[in-house]
Design an enzyme around this catalytic site. Structure first.
Site, mmCIF file in Angstrom:
data_model
loop_
_atom_site.group_PDB
_atom_site.id
_atom_site.type_symbol
_atom_site.label_atom_id
_atom_site.label_comp_id
_atom_site.label_asym_id
_atom_site.label_seq_id
_atom_site.Cartn_x
_atom_site.Cartn_y
_atom_site.Cartn_z
ATOM 1 N N ASP A 55 6.018 31.229 12.454
ATOM 2 C CA ASP A 55 5.813 31.661 11.063
ATOM 3 C C ASP A 55 4.964 32.920 10.971
ATOM 4 O O ASP A 55 5.052 33.676 10.007
ATOM 5 C CB ASP A 55 5.143 30.517 10.287
ATOM 6 C CG ASP A 55 4.793 30.912 8.853
ATOM 7 O OD1 ASP A 55 5.726 31.175 8.078
ATOM 8 O OD2 ASP A 55 3.593 30.972 8.526
ATOM 9 N N LEU B 254 2.770 31.689 1.666
ATOM 10 C CA LEU B 254 3.273 32.859 0.931
ATOM 11 C C LEU B 254 3.715 33.991 1.857
ATOM 12 O O LEU B 254 4.063 35.071 1.382
ATOM 13 C CB LEU B 254 2.190 33.379 -0.026
ATOM 14 C CG LEU B 254 1.828 32.437 -1.178
ATOM 15 C CD1 LEU B 254 0.647 32.981 -1.957
ATOM 16 C CD2 LEU B 254 3.024 32.241 -2.102
ATOM 17 N N ARG B 255 3.673 33.755 3.169
ATOM 18 C CA ARG B 255 4.067 34.827 4.083
ATOM 19 C C ARG B 255 5.515 35.257 3.846
ATOM 20 O O ARG B 255 5.837 36.433 3.927
ATOM 21 C CB ARG B 255 3.899 34.384 5.537
ATOM 22 C CG ARG B 255 2.469 34.430 6.031
ATOM 23 C CD ARG B 255 2.396 34.461 7.553
ATOM 24 N NE ARG B 255 1.016 34.343 7.997
ATOM 25 C CZ ARG B 255 0.440 33.215 8.399
ATOM 26 N NH1 ARG B 255 1.156 32.096 8.416
ATOM 27 N NH2 ARG B 255 -0.816 33.193 8.785
ATOM 28 N N GLY B 256 6.380 34.295 3.571
ATOM 29 C CA GLY B 256 7.788 34.618 3.344
ATOM 30 C C GLY B 256 7.977 35.556 2.161
ATOM 31 O O GLY B 256 8.746 36.524 2.231
#
Length: 362
Positions: A203, A284-286
């Site tokens: 991720d 919230l990385r996506g």
């Protein structure tokens, strides 16, 4: 592009196929904050060749002559403490030029080799901080490539990802601390058959691409012929594509220059987050990576406003590795992303899949 090269590598513009991988690499060079690329796929598909070609494609960078960290002359965030102290004291700084560093991290590397080590004996006997820079120092302002990252010790992967995210490397030992800039594009590659990367580590990579062996006979012959021509006469082969190389290099430089001016409408940002919600993506990385990659793509194509098509071209690479794996599910994670994208953006799925495939091939 400089006519004097320290290394002859296969030209980036001559790499056949693997369009998704090439696009992801270029976008990360345009905006390193995307967070790097994880490349998973078959052996012998040109992963290493393409990454070395990318480093060779990029324009030379200005550095402080003799500095082991490739320090910038102007950006304080890319300067070592020694260089900053010399600038503050008004000392003379010599300007140098250097090819963008491309550092390979070998599988057997130790933490000292990666991060650097402090000479405690010298520090105690002479009262000076004697620091031997590691690979993270050499990779500053360049590319750091880890082949078979899924076989690398987990604690080394943690160190790599932390440095890539923060842009700094800190070494602390026996009460002595050294901190230096380590801003690089992290590129990992591996073969899923040899072990999976832990989801929480996967991720942390900005984008993920999957590469497959070319099956079409004509393309395979073309790849072999081009490689043979390059091996027989690297100079002539490179000269024949010099114009294409220079054109792509300029396109990347122009994109870097306008990146901060690229705008993405609130409606598109809301839809990106809706896609992440639809896929039940943790954190919230996506959302952040999809926004950044779409902006980088718009800049790459010379535009200052992100379109729906830009998002379509990057959403799968930004999200597919963040999905929770269901061992019983037969659907490819990239297909799940496209399905969610079509639902949120109200597009016909059967039409959009073919449009998406065409877009990633451009």
């Amino acid at each position: 592009m400089s006519s004097t090269r320290k290394r002859r590598v296969f030209p980036f513009t001559s790499v056949i196929g693997q369009e998704e991988m090439k696009l992801a690499l270029l976008l990360n060079v345009i905006d390193p904050r995307i967070g790097g690329v994880m490349i998973m796929g078959d052996r012998g598909t040109g992963k290493s060749t393409t990454i070395r070609a990318l480093a060779d494609l990029l324009p030379a960078i200005e550095v402080v002559e003799g500095d082991p960290y490739n320090s910038s002359l102007e950006d304080p965030d890319l300067q070592s403490n020694d260089v900053r102290e010399r600038i503050d004291s008004g000392s003379d700084i010599q300007k140098g030029e250097k090819q963008v560093p491309m550092i390979d991290l070998p599988l057997g590397a130790t933490e000292d080799r990666l991060c650097g080590t402090i000479d405690i004996e010298k520090a105690l006997s002479e009262g000076v901080r004697a620091f031997e820079p590691g690979l993270l120092a050499k990779a500053n302002r360049g590319l750091l490539y880890v082949d078979e990252v899924n076989l690398l010790d987990d604690h080394l992967v943690d160190v790599l990802l932390d440095s890539a995210a923060s842009g700094w490397n800190t070494v602390e030992r026996e009460g002595i601390s050294v901190r230096h800039p380590a801003r690089f594009v992290l590129i990992g590659s591996g073969n899923p058959e040899e072990g999976e990367l832990r989801p929480q580590l996967l991720d942390r990579f900005g984008m993920s691409v999957e590469v497959r062996t070319v099956r079409e006979a004509k393309l395979r012959v073309q790849v072999v012929d081009q490689r043979t021509a390059f091996d027989n006469d690297p100079e002539s082969f490179s000269d024949s594509v010099q114009e294409k190389q220079e054109s792509l290099q300029q396109k990347v430089v122009d994109a870097q220059n306008i990146l901060n001016e690229v705008f993405i409408e609130e409606d598109l940002r809301l839809r990106i987050s809706a896609v992440c919600g639809e896929l039940d993506v943790d954190g919230l990385r996506g959302d952040i990576v999809t926004n950044r990659a779409a902006r980088a793509l718009a800049a790459f194509e010379g535009r200052k406003e992100v379109t729906e098509e830009d998002i379509a071209r990057v959403v799968s690479t930004a999200l597919r590795h963040r999905l929770r794996k269901d061992p019983l599910e037969q659907v490819d994670s990239g297909d799940r992303v496209i399905k969610a994208f079509c639902k949120v953006f109200e597009r016909n799925e059967s039409d959009d899949v073919s449009e998406f495939e065409l877009a990633t091939a451009n």
